[in-house]
Write an enzyme that holds these catalytic residues in place. Structure first.
Site, mmCIF file in Angstrom:
data_model
loop_
_atom_site.group_PDB
_atom_site.id
_atom_site.type_symbol
_atom_site.label_atom_id
_atom_site.label_comp_id
_atom_site.label_asym_id
_atom_site.label_seq_id
_atom_site.Cartn_x
_atom_site.Cartn_y
_atom_site.Cartn_z
ATOM 1 N N TRP A 21 0.998 -1.276 -0.162
ATOM 2 C CA TRP A 21 0.068 0.054 -0.035
ATOM 3 C C TRP A 21 0.761 1.243 -0.034
ATOM 4 O O TRP A 21 1.871 1.267 0.814
ATOM 5 C CB TRP A 21 -0.853 0.165 1.053
ATOM 6 C CG TRP A 21 -1.656 0.989 1.326
ATOM 7 C CD1 TRP A 21 -2.522 1.542 0.410
ATOM 8 C CD2 TRP A 21 -1.955 2.097 2.352
ATOM 9 N NE1 TRP A 21 -3.165 2.870 0.925
ATOM 10 C CE2 TRP A 21 -2.911 3.177 2.128
ATOM 11 C CE3 TRP A 21 -1.477 2.174 3.800
ATOM 12 C CZ2 TRP A 21 -3.253 4.247 2.990
ATOM 13 C CZ3 TRP A 21 -1.750 3.071 4.638
ATOM 14 C CH2 TRP A 21 -2.816 3.938 4.370
ATOM 15 N N ASP A 49 1.746 -8.729 1.472
ATOM 16 C CA ASP A 49 0.245 -8.153 1.553
ATOM 17 C C ASP A 49 0.050 -6.879 0.408
ATOM 18 O O ASP A 49 0.865 -6.259 0.092
ATOM 19 C CB ASP A 49 0.241 -7.553 3.048
ATOM 20 C CG ASP A 49 -1.604 -7.167 3.111
ATOM 21 O OD1 ASP A 49 -2.242 -8.186 3.532
ATOM 22 O OD2 ASP A 49 -1.776 -6.222 2.751
ATOM 23 N N TYR A 54 -4.913 -1.358 -4.713
ATOM 24 C CA TYR A 54 -3.695 -0.552 -4.667
ATOM 25 C C TYR A 54 -3.330 -0.050 -6.036
ATOM 26 O O TYR A 54 -2.780 -0.862 -6.858
ATOM 27 C CB TYR A 54 -2.538 -1.272 -4.002
ATOM 28 C CG TYR A 54 -3.202 -1.479 -2.496
ATOM 29 C CD1 TYR A 54 -4.045 -0.910 -1.702
ATOM 30 C CD2 TYR A 54 -2.249 -2.591 -1.848
ATOM 31 C CE1 TYR A 54 -4.173 -1.505 -0.374
ATOM 32 C CE2 TYR A 54 -2.470 -2.821 -0.487
ATOM 33 C CZ TYR A 54 -3.372 -2.294 0.351
ATOM 34 O OH TYR A 54 -3.647 -2.657 1.478
ATOM 35 N N GLN A 177 -7.211 -7.364 9.705
ATOM 36 C CA GLN A 177 -6.170 -6.518 9.403
ATOM 37 C C GLN A 177 -6.617 -5.060 9.704
ATOM 38 O O GLN A 177 -7.281 -4.444 8.815
ATOM 39 C CB GLN A 177 -5.715 -6.737 8.163
ATOM 40 C CG GLN A 177 -4.536 -5.667 7.640
ATOM 41 C CD GLN A 177 -3.773 -5.745 6.225
ATOM 42 O OE1 GLN A 177 -3.871 -4.969 5.426
ATOM 43 N NE2 GLN A 177 -3.891 -7.269 5.719
ATOM 44 N N SER A 206 0.092 -0.088 9.044
ATOM 45 C CA SER A 206 0.638 1.297 9.656
ATOM 46 C C SER A 206 1.106 1.127 10.854
ATOM 47 O O SER A 206 0.767 2.115 11.745
ATOM 48 C CB SER A 206 -0.550 2.178 9.467
ATOM 49 O OG SER A 206 -0.127 3.502 9.513
ATOM 50 N N PRO A 207 1.972 0.378 11.192
ATOM 51 C CA PRO A 207 2.399 0.322 12.550
ATOM 52 C C PRO A 207 3.411 1.483 13.024
ATOM 53 O O PRO A 207 3.573 1.818 14.275
ATOM 54 C CB PRO A 207 3.122 -1.358 12.415
ATOM 55 C CG PRO A 207 3.658 -1.304 11.230
ATOM 56 C CD PRO A 207 2.476 -0.722 10.445
ATOM 57 N N LEU A 208 3.712 2.115 12.052
ATOM 58 C CA LEU A 208 4.716 2.976 12.221
ATOM 59 C C LEU A 208 3.888 4.370 12.052
ATOM 60 O O LEU A 208 4.766 5.564 11.756
ATOM 61 C CB LEU A 208 6.100 3.246 11.283
ATOM 62 C CG LEU A 208 6.767 1.832 11.796
ATOM 63 C CD1 LEU A 208 8.008 2.039 10.697
ATOM 64 C CD2 LEU A 208 7.281 2.068 13.147
ATOM 65 N N ALA A 209 2.599 4.441 12.009
ATOM 66 C CA ALA A 209 1.813 5.476 11.687
ATOM 67 C C ALA A 209 2.269 6.129 10.322
ATOM 68 O O ALA A 209 2.538 7.605 10.668
ATOM 69 C CB ALA A 209 1.903 6.366 12.874
ATOM 70 N N ARG A 227 7.282 10.730 2.886
ATOM 71 C CA ARG A 227 5.932 10.570 2.763
ATOM 72 C C ARG A 227 5.036 11.864 3.257
ATOM 73 O O ARG A 227 4.289 12.318 2.611
ATOM 74 C CB ARG A 227 5.133 9.322 3.772
ATOM 75 C CG ARG A 227 3.775 8.993 3.263
ATOM 76 C CD ARG A 227 3.555 7.789 3.698
ATOM 77 N NE ARG A 227 4.197 6.783 2.953
ATOM 78 C CZ ARG A 227 4.110 5.359 3.276
ATOM 79 N NH1 ARG A 227 3.367 4.985 4.356
ATOM 80 N NH2 ARG A 227 4.756 4.612 2.669
#
Length: 316
Positions: A21, A49, A54, A177, A206-209, A227
């Site tokens: 993504w 994933d 996407y 998810q 998005s574990p790191l926001a 980003r």
């Protein structure tokens, strides 16, 4: 790389998964994508994933140019369906038609005979739940998907689907998810307890926001090429990179990370992996260096005192 069972299934997934993504088909082109996947496999990452939506199929097409080079039996490939793939009203949602069209399109783009995981990418209130569930069972019976799961469903929606499947002798959802990280812990109130109770795994995105928890935006600085600096990709994080209190708390994570001789990103990922019910965290590195740094979070154990400090900095 360490591995965990996906919920109560026998499927082993790497603690760190790679997600396409906002990267494949967008930030990452073919040569770079090949290098990232090659390094991911070398590092022991087996869970990759993606989703049909996407870049409206471009991420899957890119993976389809890469995946045939690898031993299919050693990979866990996930895709999803729900979001519009065109402007046509039937080319979206979780109707039988769209689910069948979506899995067939994904397999064609990925150049695969089957995917290991098929996610219902959101809940569809416009389609009878039984219709969705039966269509999912059909693609499992046909061997086009081995397991299925949910993404961003509520606890009640997950429980209802699980109950219908159990009553009819169908395969129950095995994984959820959700969005989950230190800045967004909403699933802890009801979603995570329900999925744990039902024996489902959790593979969070998005574990790191979206990079906020790496510390790269300290004091509100936005590095070129990040980003947050890209108007195509920063739609979900504009407010966060302007929140000085939040950024100060992220800086404090960096101080804890120094005691372990690890990066802030590794610390944030390790925190997620120490939460009960987590099977895998899905990272979206756009370079080999980012991938290597994130993958090194697997196996890190944080001390209870530090977990308490982190939880005070980022309360649920």
């Amino acid at each position: 790389m360490h591995y965990r069972n996906l919920g109560t299934t026998g499927l082993k997934v790497s603690e760190i998964a790679y997600g396409s993504w906002l990267t494949f088909g967008n930030q990452v082109e073919l040569d770079n994508a090949k290098a990232i996947i090659r390094r991911a496999v070398e590092l022991g990452i087996n869970y990759i994933d993606t989703a049909d939506v996407y870049e409206r199929g471009q991420a899957e097409q890119l993976l389809g140019e890469i995946l045939p080079e690898y031993n299919r039996r050693q990979l866990v490939i996930a895709t999803k369906a729900f979001w519009p793939m065109s402007d046509h009203p039937s080319d979206r949602g979780l109707s039988r038609k769209h689910i069948i069209d979506s899995i067939n399109g994904s397999l064609q783009r990925l150049k695969l005979d089957y995917v290991d995981l098929f996610y219902c990418h959101r809940f569809d209130p416009e389609v009878p739940l039984e219709e969705t569930l039966e269509a999912v069972q059909d693609i499992i019976r046909q061997g086009k998907a081995l397991y299925w799961g949910t993404s961003e469903w509520t606890a009640a929606q997950i429980a209802e689907a699980w109950g219908i499947c159990k009553a009819r002798g169908w395969q129950t959802p095995v994984v959820n998810q959700p969005l989950y990280n230190l800045t967004n812990r909403y699933i802890e109130s009801d979603v995570l307890p329900v999925t744990r109770n039902l024996g489902m795994g959790t593979a969070n995105f998005s574990p790191l926001a979206q990079g906020l928890l790496t510390g790269k935006y300290s004091k509100g600085k936005i590095p070129a090429g990040s980003r947050a600096a890209d108007e195509r990709l920063n739609m979900f994080m504009k407010d966060q990179v302007a929140d000085m209190d939040l950024l100060d708390r992220v800086d404090k994570l960096g101080e804890i990370a120094k005691d372990y001789n690890i990066s802030s990103a590794q610390l944030a990922l390790a925190w997620v992996l120490q939460q009960d019910g987590i099977s895998s965290v899905i990272i979206g590195a756009s370079s080999v260096k980012q991938l290597e740094d994130n993958a090194a979070a697997s196996g890190i154990t944080l001390k209870e005192a530090d977990l308490r400090t982190i939880n005070q900095l980022f309360p649920a």
